[in-house]
Structure formats: C-alpha cells, structure tokens
Design an enzyme around this catalytic site. Structure first.
Site, PDB file in Angstrom:
ATOM      1  N   HIS A  12     -13.792  54.706  16.171  1.00 17.27           N
ATOM      2  CA  HIS A  12     -12.702  55.719  15.491  1.00 17.27           C
ATOM      3  C   HIS A  12     -11.380  55.099  15.186  1.00 17.27           C
ATOM      4  O   HIS A  12     -10.963  53.999  15.825  1.00 17.27           O
ATOM      5  CB  HIS A  12     -12.253  56.448  16.910  1.00 17.27           C
ATOM      6  CG  HIS A  12     -11.343  57.594  16.333  1.00 17.27           C
ATOM      7  ND1 HIS A  12     -11.567  58.613  15.613  1.00 17.27           N
ATOM      8  CD2 HIS A  12     -10.043  57.586  16.665  1.00 17.27           C
ATOM      9  CE1 HIS A  12     -10.604  59.132  15.481  1.00 17.27           C
ATOM     10  NE2 HIS A  12      -9.436  58.715  15.867  1.00 17.27           N
TER      11      HIS A  12
ATOM     12  N   ASP B  31     -10.532  71.391  22.004  1.00 18.56           N
ATOM     13  CA  ASP B  31      -9.750  70.293  21.494  1.00 18.56           C
ATOM     14  C   ASP B  31      -9.465  70.950  19.810  1.00 18.56           C
ATOM     15  O   ASP B  31      -8.235  70.663  19.608  1.00 18.56           O
ATOM     16  CB  ASP B  31     -10.486  68.971  21.110  1.00 18.56           C
ATOM     17  CG  ASP B  31      -9.736  68.096  20.213  1.00 18.56           C
ATOM     18  OD1 ASP B  31      -8.480  67.812  20.517  1.00 18.56           O
ATOM     19  OD2 ASP B  31     -10.188  67.738  19.174  1.00 18.56           O
TER      20      ASP B  31
ATOM     21  N   ARG C 214      -0.953  71.947  18.364  1.00 16.87           N
ATOM     22  CA  ARG C 214      -0.257  71.037  18.292  1.00 16.87           C
ATOM     23  C   ARG C 214       0.366  70.800  17.073  1.00 16.87           C
ATOM     24  O   ARG C 214       1.680  70.455  16.897  1.00 16.87           O
ATOM     25  CB  ARG C 214      -0.921  69.711  18.877  1.00 16.87           C
ATOM     26  CG  ARG C 214      -1.287  69.809  20.389  1.00 16.87           C
ATOM     27  CD  ARG C 214      -2.017  68.653  20.473  1.00 16.87           C
ATOM     28  NE  ARG C 214      -2.093  67.195  20.205  1.00 16.87           N
ATOM     29  CZ  ARG C 214      -2.577  66.358  19.559  1.00 16.87           C
ATOM     30  NH1 ARG C 214      -4.036  66.648  19.547  1.00 16.87           N
ATOM     31  NH2 ARG C 214      -2.236  65.281  19.352  1.00 16.87           N
TER      32      ARG C 214
ATOM     33  N   SER D 144      -7.388  64.250  22.747  1.00 13.17           N
ATOM     34  CA  SER D 144      -8.023  64.790  21.792  1.00 13.17           C
ATOM     35  C   SER D 144      -8.927  63.721  21.138  1.00 13.17           C
ATOM     36  O   SER D 144     -10.399  64.163  20.862  1.00 13.17           O
ATOM     37  CB  SER D 144      -7.030  65.186  20.468  1.00 13.17           C
ATOM     38  OG  SER D 144      -7.577  65.538  19.447  1.00 13.17           O
TER      39      SER D 144
ATOM     40  N   LYS E  85     -13.754  64.189  21.912  1.00  7.84           N
ATOM     41  CA  LYS E  85     -14.722  64.404  20.806  1.00  7.84           C
ATOM     42  C   LYS E  85     -15.502  63.088  20.777  1.00  7.84           C
ATOM     43  O   LYS E  85     -16.949  63.251  20.703  1.00  7.84           O
ATOM     44  CB  LYS E  85     -13.906  64.631  19.644  1.00  7.84           C
ATOM     45  CG  LYS E  85     -13.327  65.824  19.380  1.00  7.84           C
ATOM     46  CD  LYS E  85     -12.448  65.983  17.804  1.00  7.84           C
ATOM     47  CE  LYS E  85     -11.201  65.178  18.115  1.00  7.84           C
ATOM     48  NZ  LYS E  85     -10.296  65.241  17.049  1.00  7.84           N
TER      49      LYS E  85
END
Length: 426
Positions: free
Chosen positions: A84, A163, A170, A185, A189
């Site tokens: 990620h 989320d 947010r 967050s 995931k």
C-alpha cells in the site's frame, strides 16, 4: 437499551481520555448501523484529530472497523503479500510491482482505490486500458490469484464498511490528516483483504500527505504497529515525494511508462522503487532467494502483466487514449533543472482532468503532465520542459497557474536525495 451513549464517548475523547475497548467496539458498530448520527461521529472524529489515540486504542479501532464487514480468506497455493502507498504524484508503482512479485512466486491481492485531489488512483490509471474492469467478485479474485498470481481491483463492498462511511465523513470535516484515523483506515482495509504480509510505502515531501519526515515516521510506525498487533507481517519504507515519480503524471501515460518498466526500460527512479518494494515483499513472503531485478530484466514480469490485464477483460496490446490537446512549457533559461515540485505538478495534472475534486467526478484517461526533464538535467532556454495533456484546452490556464513556481533552473545540480529514506520494521 445500550450501555453507551455517543455524547459520553465524544466527551471522553474531547477531554483527553482513553476510550475503552467496549466503547470503541460499540461506537463503530453503532455508526455502521446508523445508530450514531453523522454530526456526532464528526464531533468524535474532530476530538480524535485534536486529542489523538494511543497504540492500543488505534489497534482496537482498526479491529472494530475490520469486524464491521467480511474478511477475505485467501486460500491459495502461493504465499500472499500486499503493498500500500499513502499516495503521491506519478506513483504508478503498483502497476509494475504486482506482476513482478507474482512472477517471483507470490500471490498479490492488490485491492486499490481511485485518485482524489493531487494524488493519482491506481484504478483510474488501469481503466484507461481498453476493456479493463475494476469490479471483481470474491470468487473472481481468488481464481485470478490462483491462475495469474496478481490481481489489482476495487475492494469488494463487504470489506470494512465502517471505513467507507467514516472516510467520506473525514473528507468533509477536515479530519483527514489525523494519524490514528489515517492508519486505521488504511489497515482496516488491508488486513480485511487477508494477506499474510504487507509492505507500506509511506511518502513524505511536498506531494505527500505527510509533508515532513517526522510525520511520515510517526505514520509508518503506527501502521507497522497495527499490522503486527493483528498478526500481519508488516514493514514500511519511507520514500521521498518532493519530485514526481518517473516522467509521467496522469492515467494512460502512467500505464505506458509502467509497461516500459516491465519491458526492461523506464525511468530509473520507478525501477529502483519497484525493485526495493519487491525485495521487501518477497522477504515477508519467505522468497528472499528470488532476485526481483533479475526477474524484471528477464521479461517474465511483463508476461504476468499481460495475463493479469487480460484476465480482467483488458487488451494489454491495445492502444491507449491520446489527448486532444497538448501544451508545451519551455525552459526559461540555460542551466540545470534544480527543482520540480511534486505537489504543483500533481495539481496541474488534476486541473487538466487527470484527477477529481470529489469521489463521483469523472476523470480523463488521456490527461496529465509529461515531465521532459527531471532535477539534475541540463536544459537550454526554449527547450520543452513539460507537456500538458488534456481533452479540454480551456483547463490549460488553470494548470499553468499551478505550475508558476513549480520548477527552477540554476547553475548547479541540486543536492542528491535518496529515494528510500528509511525502513521501519516491528
């Protein structure tokens, strides 16, 4: 009747208190079910933004968000490993990285997102390929992991639904930059995806959300702590994002540059970061003996790319969209390009149509900025420096305004900055 009330949870965090495990579990469950009003969750998000959370609270908050939906059970024959990035400009690394790591023997379930603001989205890039589709069922994901070893697609609707709700809130309440909320967050995931290992690329610099190295370091450590607490082998690289990655910033042009890398060429910085992340992923997957640089040079990663794209309906040999209008920005004088600001280039690409201001906005596949020189390169006055690509010529003035102070020419080359700044491990 509930043992908790939203106003009491808000007050506890507002006053600097620590939320209990039971409070956190109740809050996330009640919010997902709609029993906590949006304005109450907005108040709690701001309280967390201002007061923070300790590592135990963040781990529990992440776990509660995972528990709000399903968790994939990746029963495949290969070791599973994911990656990620926290987002950058020209950050197309997932595109060459996923097929490269798969070609090295691992399974890469890369559930990705779309761009927002100045940072690009992996799915937006791939959707510029004719026929390619982002939405896959869980069974399709599993089958592709077994057959190809890599899948890049949209997250299924059942993963961490809490989320999805909180992320949208947010975005409109100016609480995006909270490290506890960013970290939970991302990790809710990624952990719900079910991979055994995860490598994080935490960006720092003008084009990143974390502008300073201390901020990036705090986020990286928080992410690694969460992954470790949830039994996922996790490592983070902190990487520089003051200059765009590669030469291409956009959608189709980043796909084209990624294909160059997979064919053994491409920009040196994109190759360097792709290989560095691949090494970390293979180490966590127990495949340290495989040299990703050698596999990349051999062409095997490109073969995996073609299979991966074809498996999702895309034509890996198909022509990519081309812009209807190209505007050239020239170097103002002779010298050495001493700076090229990532944020400014990202905003210019966004204004040209490559990005979106809201999640529901469309993007132009052919829009973006092609950097014809990078810091350290010698340039001549009048030499093409940037190409602005768009289907809407009326967007060019706004893009040029974003580039007003984006680059500078000097008599000497800038000081060297390494691409990978630090590695954070448990």
């Amino acid at each position: 009747m509930s043992a908790f009330a939203a106003v009491d949870v808000i007050r506890a965090k507002r006053d600097g208190g620590r939320l209990s495990d039971e409070q956190i579990d109740w809050t996330i469950d009640a919010y997902t079910r709609g029993d906590i009003a949006e304005e109450q969750m907005a108040a709690l998000a701001m309280a967390i933004f201002l007061r923070g959370m300790d590592s135990g609270e963040i781990a529990r908050w992440t776990g509660a968000m995972i528990a709000s939906g399903e968790r994939l059970d990746l029963k495949v024959s290969r070791p599973t490993i994911d990656k990620h990035s926290t987002g950058g400009v020209g950050d197309k690394i997932t595109l060459p990285l996923a097929p490269l790591v798969a070609a090295c023997g691992a399974a890469v379930p890369q559930l990705s997102g779309r761009g927002l603001g100045h940072t690009g989205g992996t799915l937006d890039k791939l959707e510029s390929i004719p026929g390619w589709r982002a939405a896959l069922s869980t069974s399709e994901i599993m089958r592709q992991l077994d057959d190809v070893g890599a899948v890049v697609c949209a997250a299924t609707s059942g993963l961490a639904p809490a989320d999805k709700k909180l992320y949208a809130l947010r975005d409109v309440t100016s609480t995006v930059e909270s490290i506890p909320l960013i970290a939970s967050s991302i990790m809710s995931k990624k952990i719900a995806e079910g991979s055994a290992g995860l490598v994080l690329d935490v960006k720092t610099g003008s084009g990143a959300f974390m502008k300073t190295l201390p901020q990036a370091r705090e986020l990286a450590r928080t992410l690694v702590e969460i992954g470790t607490a949830h039994g996922v082998a996790t490592t983070a690289l902190i990487t520089d994002m003051n200059v765009p990655l590669g030469y291409a910033v956009g959608n189709a042009i980043e796909v084209a540059e990624s294909v160059e890398v997979l064919r053994g060429g491409g920009p040196a910085d994109v190759v360097e970061l792709t290989v560095a992340l691949a090494r970390e992923m293979l180490a966590l997957a127990g495949l340290s003996e495989v040299d990703p640089a050698e596999v990349l040079a051999s062409g095997r990663a490109y073969e995996t790319w073609c299979r991966m794209i074809a498996a999702q309906g895309g034509d890996p040999e198909g022509a990519l969209p081309r812009p209807e209008h190209v505007h050239v920005v020239e170097a103002p004088e002779d010298g050495v390009l001493s700076s090229l600001d990532a944020y400014s280039v990202g905003v210019a690409a966004w204004r040209l149509g490559a990005g979106r201001a809201r999640k529901e906005d469309p993007v132009q596949a052919a829009a973006g900025v092609l950097c014809l020189a990078k810091p350290g390169d010698e340039v001549k006055a009048g030499q093409p420096l940037l190409e602005l690509h768009t289907d809407t010529p009326e967007a060019v003035p706004a893009a040029l305004a974003a580039l007003t102070d984006a680059y500078s020419v000097a008599s000497e080359a800038p000081a060297f900055t390494p691409l990978v700044l630090e590695t954070v491990r448990p």
